[in-house]
Structure formats: structure tokens, C-alpha cells
Design a protein around this motif. Structure first.
Motif: not given
Length: 516
Positions: A147-153, A131-145, A59-65
Motif C-alpha cells: 500500500t501507499d496509505e500512510y498514517l502521517s507524513v 525526498d525530504k519526507c518521513i512517513f509513518v506506516w501502520e501494521n507492518p507485520m500484517v501479511d500481504g500488505t 505538513g505533519g497532518g497527513g491522515t490515513k484515508k
């Protein structure tokens, strides 16, 4: 007469025949008609059956696709982390030109977001929700982002909804370039694994679960074998909160302790997370499940972990709790309009101690300021340099108290430096940034975020900016902001709300420093 009798008998005969035919038709439809059941069976056979695929990874092995947007949502659905099909994707599009200072939007949660926290680098953002989930998001400081793409969950192991989220962030981030012994080989390793440049305390996040009363710590690491980022459970503490959920979670900057408080339960609990993590690294981590009856609740209470210390705030209802940046002071806002200040004492390591780190020792009540406000105190915090204590309440007033040069051993109390009526009504939330002395404030509606600049020398507060239009549906009167967190450089602010979105806004440049 004979003709009339004959006609009457004929009518009676015809009615008898019709009545008998109707009864026979009804019996036939009920007992002998199988056409409808056959049609239903044929329709069921025509429906395609979904093939069950094998889940790859944990469950913790989500990857950025890579590829089309939405691959992560399909992966979450496959892993059983989402209960709805397109809840995160089927949302109105956002025009960044309309939303001033909006930098990025992350859409992956399928229920209200209850917590947001930053990584020390500022390159990663954590979010937790119902929803009982913790997400990790990448590049939160990049303008105009957007997405639902995540690094890990990762999903809550005890089956509870996440009620709180926190990470360790300090104003001065350790940079590899500042270390003279940092050679070229280490720089190459840091390029492959950016997390390697930071201390282990920064590469973790802490979360509490509702109705399960658990405190979890997760390690955020880069797995070289799988070449992906992962969230892994590093410890589980079964807290003593069994009557209500955790309201406040505070962590010492050196991770020497973590303290929790509720609302109706006025006790404050201190836990040693480091020692629990060391124990968990030896054996398997045992996590209990959400209690569904009294028998399960008794089992949970029997497995409660020991606390470092338990103190009673004694104030009927606790609203907010905060620890100073230097880790020396703790204060709590309460229903009784009073402020109570504690000193946190530490134990220095001895020469024979295996772990050469300072440990939590005890707490000491320094003073109680009666009737500090004219209404309940809903927020209390400390300045960036820990020289001032800031309190706010339902009276709509923010008060600043001096902590430096106060001789508590002689019975002295913090003095009021200044107070300011913000004019926004009751204050329900107040947080201080890590730098630049700015604070974020919200009223009970929690639909706008006000950012004020603190000017201690001039003894005043000045409105710096305001963020509105925080939701997908602006006319939704029930929408509210549940969590706010400043970035490590205090130039951005992350907002988690009840519309399932995580948004990042840029704080306009400071006139004096020129920082963005």
C-alpha cells in the motif's frame, strides 16, 4: 545572332522575376504572417487551468484515508511533498508467493529510502528518504500488505534530504496488562490511543538532514481533536557537521543523550536532546534553511548548538559507531584496523534537582586494540546483553570479544572469544537484533541480507537465512539496500532501498526457541 541575344535576355528577365518573388515571399512570411502565433494562443486558451485548493492542516497532518488506493499520493501532491506524479504507484506488482518471507511493502517515497526505524509496539514503522519526507506506516507485520496509505507524513523543515533515522527500542516492551494498577478506564483510553501505553521516549523518532547538518526530534502522537496520528517537530539542534553529512546516529535507551559521527570528520559529538525539547516546548522552534552560499553557511555556523562533549576518534576515517544496550560502552570501527572502546559515565540526580533523571557525564577511553583486524573495520556493535562486542571488516571476518569480567582499571583488554570467516567477501554492514542473538550482514554490493545466528557458548556463527530479490527490478546492478532495522520482538526485519520501497520480511522460526 539576334535571335540568340533575344533568348538570353528573356531568360535573364525570367530569373530576375523569380528572384524578386522569392525575396518578397520570405519578407511576407517573416513580417506579416501571424497565423502561427494565433494558433499557439488559441491552444493555450484551450488548456484547462487547475484550481488552487486550500490546504487543510499542516505538513505533519497527513491522515490515513479510506477508499481507493492512491488517495495518499494525491494528498502528498496537493501538499507539495511529491515532485513527480505517480512515482510511487507506477511500479511492478509484487507476487507474495514468489517472494518467500515477504510480509509487507510500503510505497510512498519518491526517492531513495535512507532510514527505517520501528516503534516500540511493533505496530508502526517509520521511514525517511531523499525526498525530504518521513512517513509513518501502520501494521507492518500484517501479511500481504502492499500500500501507499500512510498514517502521517512530515517534511524536513530545513529543506534538506534526510540522511539518517533512529528510534528508541528496547527488548522488553512495557505492556499495559503487566501493570496491576491498570484499570478498565485506562484500558478504554488505550484502545482509543494505543500510544498512551508507552513512555514518551518511545513515541518519538530522530532524524538528520544532509547539507543542512540538522538533528531533529519528532513526537509521534494521536490527536484526539482531529482523530488522527501526527508527527510534530519537538526540537531542532544545529550540529557542527558543516564539511560532511552525519554517518552514524546513536541514542541512549533512556534518551539521556544522542551522539553523532561522520566519516572524514573523525570527531564524535554528544547532544542533550531532552533539555533542547524542554526549551522548545516553551517557545517557537527556530529552524534554519539549507545554506546555498558562503554567507548562509556562516549564519548556520553562528547558530551551532552546544555539545555535552566532543571527542576525537583519531582514526582517519570512521565507518561505524555503536552503543551497548545498557548504555555503558561505546565503540567505533575505523580505517586504521584498530578498535577503540569508551565507557560512558553518568551523573545521578541530586535531591534538589528539578528533573530526577540521570544525565550524561563524560566519556572515558578504556582501551585501544591495535590491529584487531587485517583490514579496515567497517562495523562494530554489541550483543543483546552487552556482554560481548562484535566487529567486522573488509577482511570478511567477524570477531567476538568478551567484555564481562574485564578489569579495565588494571589495564586489561577484551579477549577474543572466537572469529568466523563468513565467506561472502568484504563486510560492509552488521547489526544485532534486540533478542535471540541474531545479526544481519551485508557485503559492499548491498543487494542481499544475510542473517546469522550467534552461538557464544559454542563459539561459532551459523547462517540462519538469506533475503534476496529485494528490489522491483532484480537485474538492476546499481540498486542497493540503504537501511536495515530489526523489529522490537526480533521476528521481522525492515529494509529500505534505493528503489524507493520499504519492505518487511519475516525471519524464519528459531529452532531452539520456536519463535517466529
Amino acid at each position: 545572332l539576334q535571335r540568340s541575344k533575344t533568348s538570353i535576355m528573356l531568360v535573364e528577365f525570367l530569373l530576375t522575376i523569380l528572384f524578386t518573388a522569392g525575396i518578397g515571399l520570405l519578407i511576407f512570411l517573416v513580417c506579416f504572417n501571424t497565423r502561427s502565433t494565433k494558433v499557439e494562443e488559441n491552444e493555450k486558451k484551450k488548456k484547462p487551468t487547475k484550481k488552487k485548493g486550500k490546504n487543510k492542516g499542516k505538513g505533519g497532518g497527513g491522515t490515513k484515508k479510506s477508499g481507493t488506493q492512491g488517495m495518499s499520493i494525491k494528498y502528498l501532491k496537493k501538499m507539495g511533498l511529491l515532485t513527480s506524479t505517480n512515482a510511487a504507484r507506477n511500479k511492478p506488482k509484487i507476487n507474495f508467493a514468489v517472494h518467500a518471507d515477504l510480509v509487507s511493502v510500503f510505497r510512498g517515497h519518491t526517492n531513495s529510502v535512507t532510514g527505517v526505524a520501528w516503534h516500540q509496539s511493533g505496530k508502526y514503522l517509520f521511514s525517511a528518504g531523499k525526498d525530504k519526507c518521513i512517513f509513518v506506516w501502520e501494521n507492518p507485520m500484517v501479511d500481504g500488505t502492499i500500500t501507499d496509505e500512510y498514517l502521517s507524513v512530515i517534511r524536513a523543515e530545513d529543506g534538506g534530504e534526510f540522511s539518517g533515522l533512529a528510534s528508541i527500542v528496547t527488548p522488553a516492551a512495557p505492556q499495559p496488562d503487566d501493570n496491576e494498577a491498570y484499570n478498565d478506564e485506562e484500558k478504554d483510553d488505550a484502545d482509543e490511543n494505543p500510544l498512551q501505553a508507552y513512555d514518551a521516549r518511545y513515541n518519538q523518532v530522530f532524524a538528520t538532514t544532509a547539507a543542512c547538518f540538522g538533528l531533529h526530534s519528532y513526537g509521534f502522537n494521536f490527536a484526539e481533536r482531529s482523530n488522527k496520528y501526527e508527527l510534530q517537530l519537538t526540537s531542532h539542534i544545529q550540529t557542527e557537521f558543516h564539511k560532511e553529512n552525519v554517518r552514524c546516529i546513536c541514542i541512549a535507551s533512556d534518551a539521556s543523550f544522542i551522539c553523532l559521527s561522520g566519516s572524514q570528520v573523525t570527531k564524535i559529538y554528544f547532544y542533550d536532546v531532552k533539555s533542547k525539547q524542554r526549551q522548545s516546548s516553551i517557545g517557537n522552534i527556530k529552524v534554519g534553511q539549507r545554506p546555498t552560499n558562503k554567507a548562509d553557511l556562516r549564519k548556520v555556523l553562528a547558530s551551532v548548538d552546544k555539545t555535552l562533549e566532543t571527542i576525537d576518534a583519531g582514526q582517519f576515517i570512521n565507518y561505524d559507531m555503536s552503543i551497548s544496550a545498557d548504555g555503558n560502552f561505546m565503540s567505533i570501527g575505523t580505517f586504521k584496523k584498530d578498535l577503540r572502546l569508551w565507557r560512558i559515565n553518568y551523573i545521578k540526580p541530586g535531591k534538589r534537582d528539578v528533573v530526577q533523571e540521570k544525565r550524561f557525564g563524560s566519556t572515558q577511553v578504556l582501551c585501544t586494540m591495535l590491529k584487531a583486524h587485517t583490514a579496515s573495520i567497517t562495523a562494530v556493535t554489541f550483543s543483546c546483553d552487552s556482554r560481548y562486542m562484535i566487529s567486522a571488516g573488509k577482511d570478511g571476518v567477524v570477531k567476538v570479544w568478551t567484555l564481562y569480567d574485564v578489569k579495565f582499571e588494571r589495564g586489561e583488554k577484551p579477549e577474543l572469544l572466537f572469529e568466523c570467516d563468513l565467506g561472502i567477501g568484504e563486510i560492509d554492514f552488521l547489526r544485532v537484533s534486540h533478542q535471540f542473538d541474531i545479526v544481519a550482514v551485508m557485503d559492499p554490493k548491498r543487494q542481499k541480507v544475510y542473517v546469522y545466528q550467534m552461538k557464544y557458548e559454542k563459539k561459532k556463527m551459523k547462517l540462519h537465512c538469506m533475503f534476496d530479490k529485494l528490489f522491483c527490478t532484480p537485474k538492476d546492478v546499481e540498486a542497493r539496500v540503504n537501511a536495515i532495522s530489526f523489529s522490537p520482538n526480533s521476528q521481522f526485519i525492515a529494509v529500505g532501498s534505493s528503489d524507493f520501497d520499504v519492505r518487511v520480511y519475516r525471519i524464519p522460526a528459531h529452532k531452539k526457541t520456536g519463535q517466529k
